[in-house]
Enzyme design. Structure first.
Site, PDB file in Angstrom:
ATOM      1  N   TYR A   1     -14.490   4.418 -14.873  1.00 27.77           N
ATOM      2  CA  TYR A   1     -14.710   3.474 -13.774  1.00 27.77           C
ATOM      3  C   TYR A   1     -15.116   1.976 -14.390  1.00 27.77           C
ATOM      4  O   TYR A   1     -14.570   1.010 -14.061  1.00 27.77           O
ATOM      5  CB  TYR A   1     -15.364   3.847 -12.862  1.00 27.77           C
ATOM      6  CG  TYR A   1     -15.414   2.881 -11.279  1.00 27.77           C
ATOM      7  CD1 TYR A   1     -14.480   2.880 -10.505  1.00 27.77           C
ATOM      8  CD2 TYR A   1     -16.555   2.256 -11.177  1.00 27.77           C
ATOM      9  CE1 TYR A   1     -14.323   1.947  -9.505  1.00 27.77           C
ATOM     10  CE2 TYR A   1     -16.634   1.272 -10.133  1.00 27.77           C
ATOM     11  CZ  TYR A   1     -15.617   1.086  -9.075  1.00 27.77           C
ATOM     12  OH  TYR A   1     -15.522   0.215  -8.289  1.00 27.77           O
TER      13      TYR A   1
ATOM     14  N   THR B   1     -16.871   0.952   2.673  1.00 31.01           N
ATOM     15  CA  THR B   1     -15.754   1.550   2.656  1.00 31.01           C
ATOM     16  C   THR B   1     -15.103   3.050   2.538  1.00 31.01           C
ATOM     17  O   THR B   1     -16.179   3.756   2.494  1.00 31.01           O
ATOM     18  CB  THR B   1     -14.778   0.583   1.303  1.00 31.01           C
ATOM     19  OG1 THR B   1     -15.260   1.462   0.183  1.00 31.01           O
ATOM     20  CG2 THR B   1     -15.144  -0.787   1.394  1.00 31.01           C
TER      21      THR B   1
ATOM     22  N   LYS C   1     -13.285  -1.781 -14.980  1.00 33.61           N
ATOM     23  CA  LYS C   1     -13.697  -2.841 -14.156  1.00 33.61           C
ATOM     24  C   LYS C   1     -14.067  -3.901 -15.174  1.00 33.61           C
ATOM     25  O   LYS C   1     -13.791  -5.241 -14.887  1.00 33.61           O
ATOM     26  CB  LYS C   1     -14.929  -2.648 -13.198  1.00 33.61           C
ATOM     27  CG  LYS C   1     -14.342  -1.504 -12.056  1.00 33.61           C
ATOM     28  CD  LYS C   1     -13.165  -2.267 -11.136  1.00 33.61           C
ATOM     29  CE  LYS C   1     -12.989  -1.262 -10.016  1.00 33.61           C
ATOM     30  NZ  LYS C   1     -12.007  -1.973  -9.014  1.00 33.61           N
TER      31      LYS C   1
ATOM     32  N   ILE D   1     -20.327  -1.673  -0.873  1.00 35.77           N
ATOM     33  CA  ILE D   1     -19.719  -1.813   0.409  1.00 35.77           C
ATOM     34  C   ILE D   1     -19.342  -0.907   0.920  1.00 35.77           C
ATOM     35  O   ILE D   1     -18.721   0.172   0.583  1.00 35.77           O
ATOM     36  CB  ILE D   1     -18.431  -3.009  -0.059  1.00 35.77           C
ATOM     37  CG1 ILE D   1     -18.772  -3.912  -0.932  1.00 35.77           C
ATOM     38  CG2 ILE D   1     -17.945  -3.534   1.301  1.00 35.77           C
ATOM     39  CD1 ILE D   1     -20.010  -5.024  -0.606  1.00 35.77           C
TER      40      ILE D   1
ATOM     41  N   ASP E   1       0.926  -1.494  -0.101  1.00 32.45           N
ATOM     42  CA  ASP E   1      -0.060   0.081   0.011  1.00 32.45           C
ATOM     43  C   ASP E   1       1.017   1.284  -0.096  1.00 32.45           C
ATOM     44  O   ASP E   1       2.006   1.248   0.296  1.00 32.45           O
ATOM     45  CB  ASP E   1      -0.993  -0.098   1.171  1.00 32.45           C
ATOM     46  CG  ASP E   1      -2.208   0.879   1.029  1.00 32.45           C
ATOM     47  OD1 ASP E   1      -3.236   0.307   0.865  1.00 32.45           O
ATOM     48  OD2 ASP E   1      -2.121   2.056   0.972  1.00 32.45           O
TER      49      ASP E   1
END
Length: 255
Positions: free
Chosen positions: A157, A192, A161, A190, A44
């Site tokens: 995006y 996040t 994907k 989700i 990361d």
């Protein structure tokens, strides 16, 4: 060894590199893998968040190491993976979960393709030869329901994907006889850091999920629910699964 969560077979002492491992779905994946006894490299940009997770895994009896990694840079990804092999002596699992969406620039399309599609490709390009070197393994990519449906989200995006899903299927066919399984998880909505801005208040969140999107399960998904899917796909429990796009979205795309 492990953190008291669901244990999947064949992961004990396996070496896993998790891109984007310090937050969100990547973090949940690292925890799920560590719970099954895997040795986890948290790859990361955020050193503080990465080292905090490494400490959490260690306190739970697991083994983890932080590798500062920029998935937008070929050399950074390659050096990160090489450092993991240098530390642990091998590589068994690659998880590509890094991502930060660009939403307010003229070149959003290009930036999102670079982050989500090429970032994933860099992980595969550098990681798969190492998996071949050590006799096989598993790659788990993270796409989105935007990779299997149309998307009106940020520019680029959805195409990125879709590209991740396609690249996963191509790699699964190419490397099947090398003992390398390649799958992709397509999460729905989700909770996040990346989705926090979608619905700032509790009521806005409820309206988005229950009324606007009409998610059949009527709730947000949790990162640990996706992390468990990723750990399963990396494990021997999924030994005959490759080339698949696994949707985990509370039933949203079943409509």
């Amino acid at each position: 060894m492990g953190t008291g969560k669901t244990v999947f077979s064949g992961l004990n002492d396996k070496v896993c590199w998790v891109a984007g491992g310090a937050s969100g779905i990547g973090r949940a994946s690292a925890l799920a893998l560590a719970a099954s006894g895997a040795r986890v490299a948290v790859a990361d940009l955020s050193e503080a968040a990465g080292k905090e997770l490494v400490d959490e895994i260690a306190h739970g009896g697991g083994t983890a190491h932080f590798c500062q990694t920029d998935v937008l840079d070929d050399d950074s990804v390659r050096e990160s993976l090489a450092a993991v092999v240098g530390r642990f002596g091998r590589l068994d699992i690659v998880v590509n979960s890094a991502g930060k969406t660009s939403t307010d620039r003229e070149d959003d399309f290009e930036r999102n393709l670079d982050m989500f599609l090429l970032g994933t490709w860099r992980g595969m390009k550098a990681g798969i030869p190492l998996l071949q070197q050590f006799g096989g393994g598993a790659v788990v990519n993270v796409a989105s329901i935007a990779g299997v449906t149309g998307s009106i989200g940020p520019s680029g995006y959805g195409p990125a994907k879709h590209g991740v899903v396609g690249a996963t299927k191509d790699a699964a066919l190419r490397y099947a006889t090398d003992g390398i399984r390649v799958n992709v998880v397509c999460p729905g909505y989700i909770e996040t850091p990346m989705t926090a801005s979608f619905a700032p208040s509790e009521e806005e969140s409820r309206v988005l999920i229950e009324e606007t999107l009409r998610v059949p399960m009527a709730r947000w998904g949790r990162p640990e629910e996706i992390g468990a899917v990723i750990a399963f796909l990396a494990s021997d429990d999924a030994s005959f699964i490759t080339g698949q796009a696994i949707v985990a979205d509370g039933g949203l795309t079943a409509r």
